[in-house]
Motif scaffolding. Structure first.
Motif, PDB file in Angstrom:
ATOM      1  N   MET A   1      20.550 -14.408  -9.720  1.00 28.67           N
ATOM      2  CA  MET A   1      19.306 -14.207  -8.964  1.00 28.67           C
ATOM      3  C   MET A   1      18.103 -14.734  -9.731  1.00 28.67           C
ATOM      4  SD  MET A   1      17.711 -12.861  -6.270  1.00 28.67           S
ATOM      5  CE  MET A   1      19.173 -12.082  -5.558  1.00 28.67           C
ATOM      6  N   CYS A   2      17.231 -15.492  -9.054  1.00 27.73           N
ATOM      7  CA  CYS A   2      15.936 -15.892  -9.595  1.00 27.73           C
ATOM      8  C   CYS A   2      14.854 -15.058  -8.912  1.00 27.73           C
ATOM      9  CB  CYS A   2      15.654 -17.368  -9.326  1.00 27.73           C
ATOM     10  SG  CYS A   2      16.549 -18.519 -10.391  1.00 27.73           S
ATOM     11  N   ALA A   3      13.943 -14.502  -9.690  1.00 27.72           N
ATOM     12  CA  ALA A   3      12.888 -13.664  -9.119  1.00 27.72           C
ATOM     13  C   ALA A   3      11.709 -13.597 -10.069  1.00 27.72           C
ATOM     14  CB  ALA A   3      13.415 -12.261  -8.824  1.00 27.72           C
ATOM     15  N   ALA A   4      10.553 -13.223  -9.509  1.00 23.04           N
ATOM     16  CA  ALA A   4       9.331 -13.078 -10.298  1.00 23.04           C
ATOM     17  C   ALA A   4       9.249 -11.690 -10.907  1.00 23.04           C
ATOM     18  CB  ALA A   4       8.105 -13.349  -9.428  1.00 23.04           C
ATOM     19  N   ALA A   5       8.418 -11.558 -11.934  1.00 22.88           N
ATOM     20  CA  ALA A   5       8.342 -10.319 -12.708  1.00 22.88           C
ATOM     21  C   ALA A   5       8.011  -9.116 -11.843  1.00 22.88           C
ATOM     22  CB  ALA A   5       7.311 -10.471 -13.826  1.00 22.88           C
ATOM     23  N   GLU A   6       7.039  -9.260 -10.927  1.00 21.20           N
ATOM     24  CA  GLU A   6       6.621  -8.098 -10.141  1.00 21.20           C
ATOM     25  C   GLU A   6       7.750  -7.588  -9.250  1.00 21.20           C
ATOM     26  OE1 GLU A   6       3.242  -6.839  -6.845  1.00 21.20           O
ATOM     27  OE2 GLU A   6       2.724  -8.273  -8.424  1.00 21.20           O
ATOM     28  N   PHE A   7       8.455  -8.488  -8.599  1.00 22.86           N
ATOM     29  CA  PHE A   7       9.565  -8.091  -7.720  1.00 22.86           C
ATOM     30  C   PHE A   7      10.638  -7.338  -8.498  1.00 22.86           C
ATOM     31  CE2 PHE A   7      13.692  -9.069  -5.688  1.00 22.86           C
ATOM     32  CZ  PHE A   7      13.468  -8.545  -4.428  1.00 22.86           C
ATOM     33  N   LEU A   8      10.846  -7.743  -9.744  1.00 24.66           N
ATOM     34  CA  LEU A   8      11.908  -7.150 -10.556  1.00 24.66           C
ATOM     35  C   LEU A   8      11.584  -5.733 -11.024  1.00 24.66           C
ATOM     36  CD1 LEU A   8      12.883 -10.270 -12.680  1.00 24.66           C
ATOM     37  CD2 LEU A   8      14.210  -9.229 -10.825  1.00 24.66           C
ATOM     38  N   THR A   9      10.347  -5.292 -10.839  1.00 23.33           N
ATOM     39  CA  THR A   9       9.963  -3.960 -11.306  1.00 23.33           C
ATOM     40  C   THR A   9       9.494  -3.032 -10.197  1.00 23.33           C
ATOM     41  OG1 THR A   9       7.696  -4.707 -11.784  1.00 23.33           O
ATOM     42  CG2 THR A   9       9.305  -4.854 -13.577  1.00 23.33           C
ATOM     43  N   ARG A  10       9.290  -3.544  -8.991  1.00 25.72           N
ATOM     44  CA  ARG A  10       8.763  -2.727  -7.897  1.00 25.72           C
ATOM     45  C   ARG A  10       9.868  -1.921  -7.222  1.00 25.72           C
ATOM     46  NH1 ARG A  10       3.997  -5.634  -4.631  1.00 25.72           N
ATOM     47  NH2 ARG A  10       4.885  -4.320  -2.996  1.00 25.72           N
ATOM     48  N   ASP A  11       9.537  -0.693  -6.835  1.00 27.31           N
ATOM     49  CA  ASP A  11      10.506   0.139  -6.123  1.00 27.31           C
ATOM     50  C   ASP A  11      10.878  -0.461  -4.779  1.00 27.31           C
ATOM     51  OD1 ASP A  11      10.596   1.984  -8.166  1.00 27.31           O
ATOM     52  OD2 ASP A  11       9.116   3.326  -7.267  1.00 27.31           O
ATOM     53  N   ASP A  12       9.937  -1.184  -4.162  1.00 29.29           N
ATOM     54  CA  ASP A  12      10.256  -1.852  -2.902  1.00 29.29           C
ATOM     55  C   ASP A  12      10.769  -3.264  -3.137  1.00 29.29           C
ATOM     56  OD1 ASP A  12       7.781  -2.688  -3.858  1.00 29.29           O
ATOM     57  OD2 ASP A  12       6.934  -3.019  -1.867  1.00 29.29           O
TER      58      ASP A  12
ATOM     59  N   GLY B   1       0.819  -1.207   0.000  1.00 21.58           N
ATOM     60  CA  GLY B   1       0.000   0.000   0.000  1.00 21.58           C
ATOM     61  C   GLY B   1       0.853   1.257   0.000  1.00 21.58           C
ATOM     62  N   TRP B   2       1.879   1.282   0.838  1.00 27.13           N
ATOM     63  CA  TRP B   2       2.727   2.468   0.968  1.00 27.13           C
ATOM     64  C   TRP B   2       3.508   2.743  -0.312  1.00 27.13           C
ATOM     65  CZ3 TRP B   2       3.143   6.454   4.179  1.00 27.13           C
ATOM     66  CH2 TRP B   2       4.302   7.229   4.162  1.00 27.13           C
ATOM     67  N   THR B   3       4.125   1.718  -0.881  1.00 31.21           N
ATOM     68  CA  THR B   3       5.041   1.930  -2.000  1.00 31.21           C
ATOM     69  C   THR B   3       4.364   1.866  -3.364  1.00 31.21           C
ATOM     70  OG1 THR B   3       5.620  -0.442  -2.003  1.00 31.21           O
ATOM     71  CG2 THR B   3       7.005   1.038  -0.693  1.00 31.21           C
ATOM     72  N   THR B   4       3.547   0.841  -3.591  1.00 35.17           N
ATOM     73  CA  THR B   4       2.973   0.611  -4.917  1.00 35.17           C
ATOM     74  C   THR B   4       1.722   1.454  -5.154  1.00 35.17           C
ATOM     75  OG1 THR B   4       3.849  -1.649  -4.948  1.00 35.17           O
ATOM     76  CG2 THR B   4       2.067  -1.136  -6.493  1.00 35.17           C
ATOM     77  N   HIS B   5       0.800   1.467  -4.198  1.00 36.14           N
ATOM     78  CA  HIS B   5      -0.475   2.144  -4.416  1.00 36.14           C
ATOM     79  C   HIS B   5      -0.433   3.626  -4.051  1.00 36.14           C
ATOM     80  CE1 HIS B   5      -1.685  -1.827  -5.240  1.00 36.14           C
ATOM     81  NE2 HIS B   5      -1.924  -2.210  -4.004  1.00 36.14           N
ATOM     82  N   LEU B   6       0.279   3.956  -2.991  1.00 34.31           N
ATOM     83  CA  LEU B   6       0.365   5.359  -2.573  1.00 34.31           C
ATOM     84  C   LEU B   6       1.641   6.027  -3.075  1.00 34.31           C
ATOM     85  CD1 LEU B   6      -1.016   4.966   1.062  1.00 34.31           C
ATOM     86  CD2 LEU B   6      -2.256   5.643  -1.011  1.00 34.31           C
ATOM     87  N   ARG B   7       2.507   5.262  -3.713  1.00 34.82           N
ATOM     88  CA  ARG B   7       3.674   5.770  -4.461  1.00 34.82           C
ATOM     89  C   ARG B   7       4.674   6.527  -3.589  1.00 34.82           C
ATOM     90  NH1 ARG B   7       2.655   4.972  -9.791  1.00 34.82           N
ATOM     91  NH2 ARG B   7       0.477   4.694 -10.422  1.00 34.82           N
ATOM     92  N   HIS B   8       4.962   5.972  -2.417  1.00 36.19           N
ATOM     93  CA  HIS B   8       6.000   6.529  -1.567  1.00 36.19           C
ATOM     94  C   HIS B   8       7.287   5.708  -1.717  1.00 36.19           C
ATOM     95  CE1 HIS B   8       3.240   9.251   0.367  1.00 36.19           C
ATOM     96  NE2 HIS B   8       2.438   8.258   0.735  1.00 36.19           N
ATOM     97  N   GLU B   9       8.414   6.326  -1.449  1.00 33.84           N
ATOM     98  CA  GLU B   9       9.690   5.608  -1.450  1.00 33.84           C
ATOM     99  C   GLU B   9       9.734   4.652  -0.261  1.00 33.84           C
ATOM    100  OE1 GLU B   9      12.231   5.587  -3.569  1.00 33.84           O
ATOM    101  OE2 GLU B   9      11.144   6.928  -4.932  1.00 33.84           O
ATOM    102  N   PRO B  10      10.293   3.436  -0.450  1.00 32.29           N
ATOM    103  CA  PRO B  10      10.371   2.493   0.670  1.00 32.29           C
ATOM    104  C   PRO B  10      11.067   3.081   1.894  1.00 32.29           C
ATOM    105  CG  PRO B  10      10.930   1.400  -1.393  1.00 32.29           C
ATOM    106  CD  PRO B  10      10.820   2.860  -1.703  1.00 32.29           C
ATOM    107  N   GLN B  11      12.131   3.851   1.654  1.00 25.81           N
ATOM    108  CA  GLN B  11      12.904   4.384   2.773  1.00 25.81           C
ATOM    109  C   GLN B  11      12.123   5.410   3.581  1.00 25.81           C
ATOM    110  OE1 GLN B  11      13.880   4.021  -0.323  1.00 25.81           O
ATOM    111  NE2 GLN B  11      15.944   3.169  -0.468  1.00 25.81           N
ATOM    112  N   SER B  12      11.028   5.937   3.017  1.00 27.58           N
ATOM    113  CA  SER B  12      10.238   6.941   3.725  1.00 27.58           C
ATOM    114  C   SER B  12       9.143   6.329   4.582  1.00 27.58           C
ATOM    115  CB  SER B  12       9.595   7.912   2.724  1.00 27.58           C
ATOM    116  OG  SER B  12       8.577   7.269   1.960  1.00 27.58           O
ATOM    117  N   ALA B  13       9.029   5.004   4.578  1.00 30.19           N
ATOM    118  CA  ALA B  13       7.961   4.340   5.325  1.00 30.19           C
ATOM    119  C   ALA B  13       8.131   4.570   6.823  1.00 30.19           C
ATOM    120  CB  ALA B  13       7.966   2.843   5.032  1.00 30.19           C
TER     121      ALA B  13
END
Length: 324
Positions: A185-196, A108-120
């Motif tokens: 590294m192995c990872a899923a598509a969403e993780f590879l594009t999310r700021d968090d 919610g904080w990073t993806t939907h409300l578009r805040h930087e992870p470090q600002s949480a």
């Protein structure tokens, strides 16, 4: 180019799960909140809801818990709708295609409300309070948060951490800069594009793994790939992933505390909650039972034990006295 071990599901597609709807729950769906268990005391007969979830195991289990809980109150629910990708399921909620789904505070904080992870905000409750307060302006209500923290993590095989000298994410960053081939590294598509997710992780820890060092595949396949070591020595997992222990994986310490908390909470369109305030009575007690350890066990029953998500959901509700 990134190696694609498996085609990623079409992100915008809505898929009706074959296991949705009538998955157990005693007299579910008979109206009037009949049957036994604490949910039978809540009467939502005559109400109709559309429940959604994301596409991975934990979300489907949580979605089935929601469907069966609502059915136990006499509500008409229908099949669970699974949607690939956090942005897409959120869009379905805000567009009125869904009435509710379980979301995570960090998302919610990073993806939907578009805040930087470090600002949480620091602390689970502080982050929940900030997300739920801000999201009111979007017409979305967050019901009580669960103690479960499904935060991201990077894992490797037991023994490999000692072999490569990598037990923390700072040590992983040093390995990337020293020997990127060993840091695959192995990872899923969403993780590879999310700021968090991956982009933010690279920035926070000061490394840049070349694209040919990343294997993109479905999240459910990652633990086994890490364990084999054939395509990657490391991979994306979550704290509640039941396949971590089953594949003898260890989690790298997030020593710079990049990953934010991901406490689960039912998100509901405010207009739906205004019409049916009993939804808080349904889901708040359920959320209180959802610990990290419990969710890990439920996920393991599906991913390792081969049980169906609706069966696991029903046993959770029954074992905790929500249904008879």
């Amino acid at each position: 180019m990134r190696i694609r071990l498996m085609a990623v599901l079409a992100a915008a597609a809505l898929a009706v799960t074959a296991c949705g709807g009538g998955g157990g729950g005693g007299d579910a769906g008979t109206g009037g909140g009949g049957g036994e268990g604490s949910l039978s005391a809540i009467d939502l007969s005559g109400a109709t809801f559309q429940v959604g979830s994301k596409e991975f195991t934990e979300q489907i289990v949580l979605g089935q818990i929601a469907v069966q809980a609502l059915e136990a109150t006499g509500a008409d629910v229908g099949n669970l709708i699974t949607i690939t990708g956090s942005t897409n399921v959120r869009t379905a909620l805000t567009a009125g295609e869904l009435d509710m789904y379980w979301e995570y505070t960090g998302t919610g904080w990073t993806t939907h409300l578009r805040h930087e992870p470090q600002s949480a905000p620091k602390g689970d409750q502080e982050l929940y309070d900030a997300v739920s307060a801000e999201d009111k302006g979007n017409g979305i209500a967050w019901l009580a948060p669960a103690p479960v923290d499904n935060t991201y993590a990077i894992a490797t095989a037991q023994g490999r951490d000692a072999e490569l000298g990598v037990r923390t994410l700072s040590e992983y960053a040093a390995l990337v800069n020293r020997d990127p081939a060993q840091a695959r590294m192995c990872a899923a598509a969403e993780f590879l594009t999310r700021d968090d997710g991956w982009p933010g992780l690279e920035k926070a820890y000061g490394f840049d793994l070349p694209d040919d060092g990343i294997a993109e595949l479905e999240l459910s396949l990652v633990p086994a790939e890490i364990a084999s070591g054939q395509n990657c020595n490391f991979g994306e997992v979550t704290a509640t992933d039941g396949a971590v222990a089953a594949n003898n994986l260890v989690l790298l310490e997030d020593d710079q505390q990049f990953f934010v908390p991901y406490n689960a909470a039912m998100t509901v369109r405010q207009e739906v909650l205004d019409q049916h305030p009993q939804l808080a009575e349904v889901f708040n007690p359920i959320a209180a039972k959802l610990t990290t350890e419990l969710l890990r066990g439920l996920n393991e029953r599906v991913d390792v034990g081969g049980e169906l998500p609706e069966e696991v959901a029903e046993s959770f509700l029954r074992d905790n006295g929500f249904i008879g």
